[in-house]
Design a protein around this motif. Structure first.
Motif, mmCIF file in Angstrom:
data_model
loop_
_atom_site.group_PDB
_atom_site.id
_atom_site.type_symbol
_atom_site.label_atom_id
_atom_site.label_comp_id
_atom_site.label_asym_id
_atom_site.label_seq_id
_atom_site.Cartn_x
_atom_site.Cartn_y
_atom_site.Cartn_z
ATOM 1 N N ASP A 382 0.558 6.389 -2.097
ATOM 2 C CA ASP A 382 2.017 6.489 -2.065
ATOM 3 C C ASP A 382 2.634 5.224 -1.462
ATOM 4 O O ASP A 382 3.626 4.688 -1.974
ATOM 5 N N GLN A 383 2.026 4.714 -0.387
ATOM 6 C CA GLN A 383 2.528 3.489 0.240
ATOM 7 C C GLN A 383 2.432 2.300 -0.719
ATOM 8 O O GLN A 383 3.350 1.472 -0.801
ATOM 9 N N GLU A 384 1.308 2.212 -1.441
ATOM 10 C CA GLU A 384 1.134 1.085 -2.350
ATOM 11 C C GLU A 384 2.092 1.166 -3.532
ATOM 12 O O GLU A 384 2.572 0.142 -4.031
ATOM 13 N N LEU A 385 2.383 2.379 -3.994
ATOM 14 C CA LEU A 385 3.346 2.527 -5.082
ATOM 15 C C LEU A 385 4.755 2.147 -4.616
ATOM 16 O O LEU A 385 5.550 1.611 -5.397
ATOM 17 N N LEU A 386 5.078 2.429 -3.359
ATOM 18 C CA LEU A 386 6.354 1.958 -2.814
ATOM 19 C C LEU A 386 6.403 0.431 -2.824
ATOM 20 O O LEU A 386 7.441 -0.174 -3.130
ATOM 21 N N HIS A 387 5.290 -0.173 -2.473
ATOM 22 C CA HIS A 387 5.198 -1.638 -2.518
ATOM 23 C C HIS A 387 5.374 -2.142 -3.947
ATOM 24 O O HIS A 387 6.128 -3.100 -4.205
ATOM 25 N N LEU A 388 4.701 -1.488 -4.914
ATOM 26 C CA LEU A 388 4.825 -1.882 -6.313
ATOM 27 C C LEU A 388 6.245 -1.660 -6.819
ATOM 28 O O LEU A 388 6.765 -2.467 -7.605
ATOM 29 N N ALA A 389 6.892 -0.577 -6.377
ATOM 30 C CA ALA A 389 8.269 -0.312 -6.791
ATOM 31 C C ALA A 389 9.210 -1.406 -6.294
ATOM 32 O O ALA A 389 10.114 -1.851 -7.021
ATOM 33 N N ALA A 390 9.008 -1.859 -5.049
ATOM 34 C CA ALA A 390 9.843 -2.938 -4.517
ATOM 35 C C ALA A 390 9.640 -4.222 -5.321
ATOM 36 O O ALA A 390 10.599 -4.933 -5.656
ATOM 37 N N LEU A 391 8.379 -4.528 -5.644
ATOM 38 C CA LEU A 391 8.099 -5.706 -6.467
ATOM 39 C C LEU A 391 8.710 -5.563 -7.860
ATOM 40 O O LEU A 391 9.236 -6.529 -8.435
ATOM 41 N N THR A 392 8.624 -4.343 -8.423
ATOM 42 C CA THR A 392 9.165 -4.103 -9.762
ATOM 43 C C THR A 392 10.663 -4.367 -9.804
ATOM 44 O O THR A 392 11.175 -5.002 -10.737
ATOM 45 N N ARG A 393 11.379 -3.885 -8.805
ATOM 46 C CA ARG A 393 12.829 -4.111 -8.774
ATOM 47 C C ARG A 393 13.144 -5.605 -8.663
ATOM 48 O O ARG A 393 14.090 -6.101 -9.280
ATOM 49 N N GLN A 394 12.353 -6.328 -7.866
ATOM 50 C CA GLN A 394 12.572 -7.773 -7.744
ATOM 51 C C GLN A 394 12.320 -8.480 -9.075
ATOM 52 O O GLN A 394 13.095 -9.353 -9.489
ATOM 53 N N VAL A 395 11.228 -8.104 -9.752
ATOM 54 C CA VAL A 395 10.879 -8.765 -11.009
ATOM 55 C C VAL A 395 11.917 -8.459 -12.082
ATOM 56 O O VAL A 395 12.326 -9.351 -12.847
ATOM 57 N N ILE A 396 12.381 -7.210 -12.158
ATOM 58 C CA ILE A 396 13.382 -6.847 -13.170
ATOM 59 C C ILE A 396 14.701 -7.575 -12.902
ATOM 60 O O ILE A 396 15.368 -8.051 -13.833
ATOM 61 N N ALA A 397 15.073 -7.673 -11.632
ATOM 62 C CA ALA A 397 16.297 -8.410 -11.299
ATOM 63 C C ALA A 397 16.165 -9.874 -11.715
ATOM 64 O O ALA A 397 17.102 -10.462 -12.283
ATOM 65 N N ALA A 398 15.007 -10.477 -11.449
ATOM 66 C CA ALA A 398 14.810 -11.879 -11.826
ATOM 67 C C ALA A 398 14.736 -12.033 -13.340
ATOM 68 O O ALA A 398 15.245 -13.016 -13.897
ATOM 69 N N ALA A 399 14.103 -11.063 -14.025
ATOM 70 C CA ALA A 399 13.962 -11.153 -15.481
ATOM 71 C C ALA A 399 15.300 -11.046 -16.194
ATOM 72 O O ALA A 399 15.479 -11.607 -17.283
ATOM 73 N N THR A 400 16.251 -10.334 -15.619
ATOM 74 C CA THR A 400 17.577 -10.194 -16.228
ATOM 75 C C THR A 400 18.596 -11.132 -15.590
ATOM 76 O O THR A 400 19.798 -10.947 -15.754
ATOM 77 N N TYR A 401 18.104 -12.100 -14.818
ATOM 78 C CA TYR A 401 18.932 -13.154 -14.227
ATOM 79 C C TYR A 401 20.017 -12.590 -13.309
ATOM 80 O O TYR A 401 21.165 -13.057 -13.318
ATOM 81 N N LEU A 402 19.644 -11.588 -12.538
ATOM 82 C CA LEU A 402 20.572 -11.023 -11.557
ATOM 83 C C LEU A 402 20.354 -11.695 -10.204
ATOM 84 O O LEU A 402 19.240 -12.122 -9.886
ATOM 85 N N PRO A 403 21.385 -11.792 -9.376
ATOM 86 C CA PRO A 403 21.213 -12.408 -8.053
ATOM 87 C C PRO A 403 20.321 -11.540 -7.165
ATOM 88 O O PRO A 403 20.359 -10.308 -7.261
ATOM 89 N N PRO A 404 19.499 -12.126 -6.294
ATOM 90 C CA PRO A 404 18.632 -11.335 -5.418
ATOM 91 C C PRO A 404 19.391 -10.341 -4.549
ATOM 92 O O PRO A 404 18.848 -9.311 -4.152
ATOM 93 N N ALA A 405 20.660 -10.632 -4.282
ATOM 94 C CA ALA A 405 21.443 -9.741 -3.426
ATOM 95 C C ALA A 405 21.636 -8.361 -4.039
ATOM 96 O O ALA A 405 22.011 -7.418 -3.341
ATOM 97 N N VAL A 406 21.361 -8.210 -5.350
ATOM 98 C CA VAL A 406 21.512 -6.896 -5.971
ATOM 99 C C VAL A 406 20.517 -5.896 -5.380
ATOM 100 O O VAL A 406 20.732 -4.685 -5.405
#
Length: 646
Positions: A382-406
């Motif tokens: 569960d802890q590792e999936l939380l880590h993966l979820a945080a990374l996923t949100r960062q990657v999706i934000a970067a892939a769609t050219y959104l600012p990190p502040a989102v």
């Protein structure tokens, strides 16, 4: 032990043992007794876990909020399963998973050391005076019969009975093996007096415990040899100290596959046993005289050496508790300095570097020690999936050219303005590179960890594991959908017609709104009603956006603001955005449940009839049960109608 018995050494070891067995049948009898004793301990451990249905793990997490409770738990659990190694490894696993505190873990280990004395007393009082083979035989029969049942409860009872039977039969064979040495080989001639004997038999006790991975087995051998007259009493005292010191190797092995939290507890165990053994050796003559005095008060005969050895074993373990308990707070401070705290679970800290330039991400919380038990394995997963979820949100934000502040909860108005501003060159990161660098490694570690979970799982634990497995897959699918979305998005940033550029700005904004919504889950953790409302609004907004976006594309197509090629591309990319939203919601619904079974997840995106293109094939069917979670009274409360979860 594992290193010694690698394939290259195994044939040599087996050949040496075979020669010894043919040379002295007594050695074969003794070795068979040790083997049966160790096998009995393993069956007893497995049976106890199956019989209690995971109760040992639940008691560990609920009954350790005070140091004295932890001491009592360590003593009681070791007395029940007769394995301080199991309890120590269990404590390391639970501490590494964050289920207990370091204070509780230290208390359990200290209590476990005292709990090992119960086995010595049991054998000294009963085991060496009763024909245990006659008691073992019916236990073995009943254990085998019940162990073949399919029901976990009966199978667990069968394993317990089989373990006890093998323990008794092994002790009886050890007694017979040492007794048969009389006249054939008198081990008493190898006795050493003075400090030479202390050192030699201390090392023998330590080595025996390391090889057998059981101080109980070493103590049983020592007691059997002492009872048959094959071992001098003074040498037996040193061997008992060595057996206690040898248990630190088990903790060390467990720490190698653990994180810093588990290593702290292993270090505490080594410190406790090391200090206790050192003090016991320094005052060994005084301890021996104290045992004689206490034996006289308790009515133990001067030549009842097995009982006096059990008394000595108890006395020097109590001495260790008296010496070390006052220094537990200081020990915790030292251990925290030696092994610093890791990154907080689920941290979404945005680092200043460009995401593609950050170090390659791998699993942070998975460790081999957690595989010992189901609860710890599921917790670190569960802890590792939380880590993966945080990374996923960062990657999706970067892939769609959104600012990190989102990812930090920026206001919606600021997001609206950000997606309409020109995209800087440093913000145009390649989604394929981000996936390989930050997602694939962590997900592969998760898949490998799940494949090695060969522990017994209860039905509800199997359901949680299945949901977590699907959650990891959903996170990866969300990133893959973002990769597809970026292909057209990259082409339309600068030179696209105004209608196309504006449409892609809307898609980016909707992606940002989805990330903002899911980012609020951590703020309402534990509030089931608020989470259900968030998911309900999330799904409703997604459906409204889909319908309005399609109508807008159809209108622009009729007005010739878009041609057919541009319209189909926009609708395809809208599908990818809806896939991102759906997969993210399904994964985050599982993670928000924090180990509770999720019975319904987000419904797959169903396009409206007015769409130009047909939807892509869904990868797995959906269930129609409502999202439910156990309430505090143990029942289930219906949450309507959250997202359709898969």
């Amino acid at each position: 032990m594992r290193t010694f018995f690698k394939p290259g050494w195994l044939p040599v070891a087996l050949l040496v043992l075979l020669i010894l067995f043919f040379w002295k049948v007594e050695l074969a009898t003794l070795a068979a007794g040790v083997a049966l004793f160790i096998m009995g301990m393993r069956h007893l451990e497995d049976g106890f876990r199956a019989f209690t249905g995971g109760a040992l793990e639940r008691w560990l997490s609920r009954s350790t909020d005070r140091l004295w409770k932890s001491l009592a738990f360590g003593f009681t659990s070791t007395a029940l399963v007769q394995s301080s190694s199991l309890v120590t490894l269990l404590s390391i696993a639970f501490l590494s998973a964050g289920l207990i505190s370091l204070m509780a873990g230290i208390g359990i280990v200290f209590g476990s050391n005292l709990g090992t004395t119960t086995g010595a007393w049991l054998i000294a009082l009963v085991g060496l005076k009763v024909d245990l083979a006659s008691v073992a035989m019916p236990l073995l029969v009943f254990g085998v019969m019940l162990g073949r049942r399919a029901e976990a409860h009966w199978k667990g009872i069968g394993q317990v009975l089989l373990g006890i039977g093998l323990l008794f039969f092994g002790i009886d064979l050890m007694k017979a093996g040492f007794a048969s040495f009389e006249g054939a080989l008198n081990l008493d001639t190898y006795a050493f007096s003075g400090w030479l004997g202390v050192i030699v038999y201390l090392v023998l006790g330590l080595l025996a415990t390391v090889l057998m991975q059981s101080s109980h087995a070493t103590l049983m051998i020592t007691l059997a040899a002492l009872a048959s007259g094959q071992l001098a009493y003074d040498n037996a005292l040193a061997m008992a100290i060595g057996a206690n010191l040898g248990t630190t190797v088990t903790a060390l092995i467990g720490a190698l596959g653990s994180n810093n939290a588990g290593r702290r507890l292993a270090a505490a165990h080594i410190m406790f046993n090391g200090v206790t053994a050192a003090v016991a050796l320094l005052i060994l003559p005084l301890l021996a005289r104290s045992v004689d005095s206490m034996a006289y008060v308790l009515g133990i005969a001067d030549d009842a050496y097995t009982l006096k050895l059990a008394l000595f074993h108890t006395l020097f373990n109590l001495l260790g508790l008296v010496l070390m308990l006052p220094f537990v707070p200081l020990m915790i401070k030292v251990l925290m300095r030696w092994f610093p705290e890791a990154i907080p679970v689920g941290s979404t800290e945005i680092k200043p570097l460009v995401l593609s330039e950050q170090p390659r991400a791998r699993a942070q919380y998975l460790n081999d020690s957690a595989l010992l038990h189901a609860d710890t394995a599921l917790k670190v997963l569960d802890q590792e999936l939380l880590h993966l979820a945080a990374l996923t949100r960062q990657v999706i934000a970067a892939a769609t050219y959104l600012p990190p502040a989102v990812l930090l909860g920026m206001p919606r108005r600021q997001l609206h303005e950000a997606v309409r501003a020109p995209v800087a060159a440093t913000q145009r990161e390649n989604a394929d590179v981000l996936y390989e660098r930050h997602i694939k490694g962590v997900y592969s570690d998760i898949v490998d960890f799940i494949s090695r979970m060969d522990i017994s799982l209860l039905p509800e634990q199997q359901q949680v594991l299945m949901e977590h497995n699907l959650a990891g897959r959903d996170l990866v699918e969300a990133v893959k959908a973002a990769k597809h979305l970026q292909k057209n998005l990259r082409k339309q940033l600068d030179d696209a017609p105004p209608a196309v550029r504006v449409s892609y700005e809307v898609l980016r904004e909707q992606c940002g709104l989805a990330l903002l919504a899911l980012g609020r889950l951590e703020d309402i953790q534990g509030d089931a009603a608020a989470q259900a409302e968030l998911f309900y609004e999330y799904e409703k907004q997604g459906k409204l956006f889909s319908a309005e976006f399609q109508k807008g594309v159809q209108l622009q197509l009729r007005n010739r603001d878009l041609d057919g090629w541009q319209a189909t591309s926009l609708l395809n990319d809208m599908h990818y955005l809806m896939d991102i939203r759906r997969h993210l919601a399904m994964a985050h619904a599982v993670l928000a449940a924090r180990g509770e079974v999720v019975e319904q997840v987000v419904a797959p995106y169903e396009p409206e009839p007015a769409e130009v293109e047909q939807p892509r094939k869904r990868e797995r069917p959906t269930r129609t049960k409502p999202l439910a979670r156990k309430n505090r009274k143990g029942g289930r409360e219906r949450i309507e109608p959250s997202i359709n979860l898969p």
